[in-house]
Design an enzyme around this catalytic site. Structure first.
Site, PDB file in Angstrom:
ATOM      1  N   ARG A 114       0.815  -1.234   0.000  1.00  0.00           N
ATOM      2  CA  ARG A 114       0.000   0.000   0.000  1.00  0.00           C
ATOM      3  C   ARG A 114       0.845   1.280   0.000  1.00  0.00           C
ATOM      4  NH1 ARG A 114      -2.901  -3.111   3.648  1.00  0.00           N
ATOM      5  NH2 ARG A 114      -4.767  -3.993   2.698  1.00  0.00           N
ATOM      6  N   LYS A 136       2.192  11.100 -11.826  1.00  0.00           N
ATOM      7  CA  LYS A 136       1.357  10.080 -12.477  1.00  0.00           C
ATOM      8  C   LYS A 136       2.187   8.825 -12.700  1.00  0.00           C
ATOM      9  CE  LYS A 136      -0.676  11.920 -16.187  1.00  0.00           C
ATOM     10  NZ  LYS A 136      -1.613  11.988 -17.301  1.00  0.00           N
ATOM     11  N   GLU A 178       8.612  17.366 -26.821  1.00  0.00           N
ATOM     12  CA  GLU A 178       7.850  17.755 -25.619  1.00  0.00           C
ATOM     13  C   GLU A 178       8.323  19.107 -25.088  1.00  0.00           C
ATOM     14  OE1 GLU A 178       5.180  16.174 -24.765  1.00  0.00           O
ATOM     15  OE2 GLU A 178       5.443  14.233 -25.738  1.00  0.00           O
ATOM     16  N   LYS A 212       5.563  22.382 -16.820  1.00  0.00           N
ATOM     17  CA  LYS A 212       4.799  21.216 -16.340  1.00  0.00           C
ATOM     18  C   LYS A 212       4.387  21.435 -14.879  1.00  0.00           C
ATOM     19  CE  LYS A 212       3.697  16.584 -16.362  1.00  0.00           C
ATOM     20  NZ  LYS A 212       3.902  15.250 -16.835  1.00  0.00           N
ATOM     21  N   GLU A 222      -5.581  15.991 -12.768  1.00  0.00           N
ATOM     22  CA  GLU A 222      -5.957  15.961 -14.185  1.00  0.00           C
ATOM     23  C   GLU A 222      -7.463  16.086 -14.388  1.00  0.00           C
ATOM     24  OE1 GLU A 222      -4.615  12.522 -16.395  1.00  0.00           O
ATOM     25  OE2 GLU A 222      -3.957  13.835 -17.989  1.00  0.00           O
ATOM     26  N   ARG A 226      -4.825  20.374 -16.851  1.00  0.00           N
ATOM     27  CA  ARG A 226      -3.704  19.487 -17.197  1.00  0.00           C
ATOM     28  C   ARG A 226      -3.826  18.992 -18.641  1.00  0.00           C
ATOM     29  NH1 ARG A 226      -0.828  15.760 -12.603  1.00  0.00           N
ATOM     30  NH2 ARG A 226       0.617  14.654 -13.928  1.00  0.00           N
ATOM     31  N   ASN A 230      -1.692  18.071 -23.423  1.00  0.00           N
ATOM     32  CA  ASN A 230      -1.960  17.182 -24.568  1.00  0.00           C
ATOM     33  C   ASN A 230      -1.845  17.901 -25.906  1.00  0.00           C
ATOM     34  OD1 ASN A 230      -2.455  15.076 -22.894  1.00  0.00           O
ATOM     35  ND2 ASN A 230      -4.661  15.394 -22.830  1.00  0.00           N
ATOM     36  N   HIS A 233      -1.107  16.109 -29.105  1.00  0.00           N
ATOM     37  CA  HIS A 233      -1.164  14.672 -28.846  1.00  0.00           C
ATOM     38  C   HIS A 233      -2.367  13.978 -29.487  1.00  0.00           C
ATOM     39  CE1 HIS A 233       2.188  15.515 -26.291  1.00  0.00           C
ATOM     40  NE2 HIS A 233       2.313  14.249 -25.948  1.00  0.00           N
ATOM     41  N   HIS A 237      -1.456  11.043 -31.767  1.00  0.00           N
ATOM     42  CA  HIS A 237      -1.863   9.633 -31.642  1.00  0.00           C
ATOM     43  C   HIS A 237      -2.399   9.118 -32.974  1.00  0.00           C
ATOM     44  CE1 HIS A 237      -2.362  10.221 -27.046  1.00  0.00           C
ATOM     45  NE2 HIS A 237      -1.139   9.853 -27.366  1.00  0.00           N
ATOM     46  N   HIS A 249       7.256   8.556 -31.349  1.00  0.00           N
ATOM     47  CA  HIS A 249       6.310   9.401 -30.615  1.00  0.00           C
ATOM     48  C   HIS A 249       6.605  10.906 -30.785  1.00  0.00           C
ATOM     49  CE1 HIS A 249       3.492  10.447 -27.460  1.00  0.00           C
ATOM     50  NE2 HIS A 249       4.444  11.149 -26.860  1.00  0.00           N
TER      51      HIS A 249
HETATM   52  N1  LIG Z   1       3.765   9.765 -16.025  1.00  0.00           N
HETATM   53  C1  LIG Z   1       3.662  10.761 -16.891  1.00  0.00           C
HETATM   54  O1  LIG Z   1       3.199  11.859 -16.543  1.00  0.00           O
HETATM   55  C2  LIG Z   1       4.137  10.575 -18.294  1.00  0.00           C
HETATM   56  C3  LIG Z   1       4.260  11.683 -19.152  1.00  0.00           C
HETATM   57  C4  LIG Z   1       4.769  11.475 -20.436  1.00  0.00           C
HETATM   58  C5  LIG Z   1       5.140  10.196 -20.848  1.00  0.00           C
HETATM   59  N2  LIG Z   1       5.000   9.153 -19.982  1.00  0.00           N
HETATM   60  C6  LIG Z   1       5.415   7.801 -20.380  1.00  0.00           C
HETATM   61  O2  LIG Z   1       6.819   7.813 -20.612  1.00  0.00           O
HETATM   62  C7  LIG Z   1       7.126   6.732 -21.472  1.00  0.00           C
HETATM   63  C8  LIG Z   1       8.145   7.206 -22.507  1.00  0.00           C
HETATM   64  O3  LIG Z   1       9.308   7.587 -21.819  1.00  0.00           O
HETATM   65  P1  LIG Z   1      10.731   7.576 -22.545  1.00  0.00           P
HETATM   66  O4  LIG Z   1      10.615   8.261 -23.835  1.00  0.00           O
HETATM   67  O5  LIG Z   1      11.740   8.015 -21.567  1.00  0.00           O
HETATM   68  O6  LIG Z   1      10.876   6.024 -22.911  1.00  0.00           O
HETATM   69  P2  LIG Z   1      11.787   4.832 -22.311  1.00  0.00           P
HETATM   70  O7  LIG Z   1      11.747   4.798 -20.850  1.00  0.00           O
HETATM   71  O8  LIG Z   1      11.382   3.620 -23.050  1.00  0.00           O
HETATM   72  O9  LIG Z   1      13.245   5.274 -22.769  1.00  0.00           O
HETATM   73  C9  LIG Z   1      13.537   5.311 -24.131  1.00  0.00           C
HETATM   74  C10 LIG Z   1      14.771   4.460 -24.458  1.00  0.00           C
HETATM   75  O10 LIG Z   1      15.913   5.169 -24.060  1.00  0.00           O
HETATM   76  C11 LIG Z   1      16.723   4.360 -23.213  1.00  0.00           C
HETATM   77  N3  LIG Z   1      17.394   5.279 -22.299  1.00  0.00           N
HETATM   78  C12 LIG Z   1      16.846   6.045 -21.334  1.00  0.00           C
HETATM   79  N4  LIG Z   1      17.775   6.809 -20.775  1.00  0.00           N
HETATM   80  C13 LIG Z   1      18.952   6.530 -21.392  1.00  0.00           C
HETATM   81  C14 LIG Z   1      20.265   7.015 -21.260  1.00  0.00           C
HETATM   82  N5  LIG Z   1      20.588   7.977 -20.391  1.00  0.00           N
HETATM   83  N6  LIG Z   1      21.219   6.481 -22.056  1.00  0.00           N
HETATM   84  C15 LIG Z   1      20.904   5.533 -22.976  1.00  0.00           C
HETATM   85  N7  LIG Z   1      19.685   5.039 -23.155  1.00  0.00           N
HETATM   86  C16 LIG Z   1      18.705   5.542 -22.368  1.00  0.00           C
HETATM   87  C17 LIG Z   1      15.788   3.375 -22.574  1.00  0.00           C
HETATM   88  O11 LIG Z   1      16.458   2.205 -22.184  1.00  0.00           O
HETATM   89  C18 LIG Z   1      14.809   3.119 -23.724  1.00  0.00           C
HETATM   90  O12 LIG Z   1      15.350   2.166 -24.585  1.00  0.00           O
HETATM   91  C19 LIG Z   1       5.829   6.254 -22.101  1.00  0.00           C
HETATM   92  O13 LIG Z   1       5.458   5.015 -21.532  1.00  0.00           O
HETATM   93  C20 LIG Z   1       4.831   7.328 -21.686  1.00  0.00           C
HETATM   94  O14 LIG Z   1       3.520   6.828 -21.522  1.00  0.00           O
HETATM   95  C21 LIG Z   1       4.513   9.320 -18.729  1.00  0.00           C
END
Ligand SMILES: NC(=O)c1ccc[n+]([C@@H]2O[C@H](COP(=O)([O-])OP(=O)(O)OC[C@H]3O[C@@H](n4cnc5c(N)ncnc54)[C@H](O)[C@@H]3O)[C@@H](O)[C@H]2O)c1
Length: 342
Positions: A114, A136, A178, A212, A222, A226, A230, A233, A237, A249
């Site tokens: 929890r 989030k 972004e 942000k 949200e 918030r 988007n 986005h 999408h 993306h």
């Molecule tokens: N929680 C939120 O508010 C929120 C907001 C936006 C996106 N997201 C989520 O974030 C995710 C996308 O995040 P992302 O783009 O970081 O993807 P990811 O975590 O898959 O990272 C992208 C790639 O880069 C590699 N990587 C990361 N840091 C590295 C580094 N320093 N050196 C070498 N390789 C590295 C990872 O291993 C992966 O292969 C999605 O699932 C999305 O839904 C969440």
């Protein structure tokens, strides 16, 4: 520099600096055991650097790199593995990786016993300025992305841009899209600085994080504002879907922003100059240009499940840095593009 998130969003500090990894010990020293959830790539390249920033060796939980790890299967296997390795209610979890790891490890932390304390160490550009900020967490289901999750704030977020040195170019561009989005919705100075190439990495990160933070502060759960995050986005999408998810993306979001600007111009909401400036900035950061026929994308968008009571909350900008939520019907979107073809 330290950016504080206020009480409503959990009151925690975001440490942003080269060498901010040096601040990690001040948080971890109070915990008996520290568990690190990371992916294979980060483990391979940066585990040593992380271990050097801690007083004693942490216990690693390593998952596959990529979106497929935000799944029930990985969630369950991580939970089982952490329990068998002896994690307790008062242990600490460190989420060490990009947005996938942040979302997965955050959700594990929110739900195991929890709620266990956790710290985010984002390592991708996108996770530094977006996913690690705002609390989030979550995983995907067969029906869609991020459908299961929790709002759960970390004890701290440690952002050290040194990790970006190893980030692949494609991932850097995902993050840049972004950053441009943050500038478009709320920071015209950031946009100007991007246009003129007159901004350093730390300032670019800080300004994007502040956009942000500002929006999350106003709407932590949200419920309304918030949604501004988007921008680009909804169309993005549609572009991702249309390409069978072969368009990265960041490119999809960048193209989605252009389409949102075009739509705003057609609706007489967006200043016409914005389009040219958007194109310039996208060229500068090599984010490509819209290749798809807008009408085909609109068709795709019309299938979007986000239409509620016949309307979609489309995010538009009046001008750079000035965004609005614009509820729009399918007919209105279709009509403004249909006119163009006659
Ligand atoms: N929680 C939120 O508010 C929120 C907001 C936006 C996106 N997201 C989520 O974030 C995710 C996308 O995040 P992302 O783009 O970081 O993807 P990811 O975590 O898959 O990272 C992208 C790639 O880069 C590699 N990587 C990361 N840091 C590295 C580094 N320093 N050196 C070498 N390789 C590295 C990872 O291993 C992966 O292969 C999605 O699932 C999305 O839904 C969440």
């Amino acid at each position: 520099m330290i950016i504080n998130m206020p009480i409503e969003t959990g009151s925690y500090d975001i440490h942003l600096d080269f060498n901010s990894m040096n601040d990690l010990k001040s948080y971890t020293k109070n915990y008996q055991e520290v568990f690190v959830i990371t992916d294979e790539i980060l483990y391979h390249i940066h585990a040593k650097r992380l271990i050097e920033s801690l007083e004693k060796d942490p216990i690693f939980e390593v998952v596959k790199s990529g979106e497929s790890s935000k799944s029930f299967i990985t969630y369950e296997s991580v939970i089982n593995s952490l329990i068998s390795k002896g994690i307790k209610r008062n242990s600490l979890i460190i989420a060490f990786g990009g947005g996938v790891i942040g979302d997965l490890a955050g959700f594990v932390s929110a739900t195991l016993y929890r709620g266990i304390d956790y710290i985010q160490i984002p390592t991708s550009l996108l996770s530094m300025i977006d996913s690690s900020i705002g609390g989030k967490t979550g995983i995907n289901t067969k029906q869609g992305k991020n459908l299961v999750g929790a709002f759960y704030t970390p004890k701290a977020v440690i952002i050290d841009p040194v990790f970006l040195e190893t980030l692949p170019d494609k991932e850097y561009k995902n993050g840049m899209a972004e950053i441009i989005k943050a500038a478009m919705i709320k920071d015209s100075i950031l946009f100007e600085k991007l246009e003129n190439n007159s901004i350093g990495l730390l300032e670019m990160l800080e300004r994007s994080i502040l956009v942000k933070k500002h929006i999350v502060d106003l709407d932590p759960k949200e419920e309304n504002l918030r949604m501004l995050l988007n921008f680009g986005h909804s169309f993005g999408h549609a572009i991702e879907q249309k390409s069978g998810y072969t368009t990265p993306h960041g490119f999809a979001v960048a193209e989605g922003m252009v389409l949102a600007v075009k739509t705003g111009i057609k609706l007489n909401i967006t200043n016409k100059m914005v389009l040219k400036r958007m194109h310039n900035v996208m060229d500068k950061y090599d984010l490509g240009q819209l290749k798809e026929e807008p009408l085909k994308l609109i068709d795709q968008l019309l299938f979007d499940k986000k239409f509620k009571n016949g309307k979609l909350n489309l995010i538009l900008v009046k001008d750079i840095g000035d965004s609005i939520i614009y509820p729009i019907t399918k007919e209105e979107i279709y009509e403004c593009y249909h006119k163009e073809t006659h």
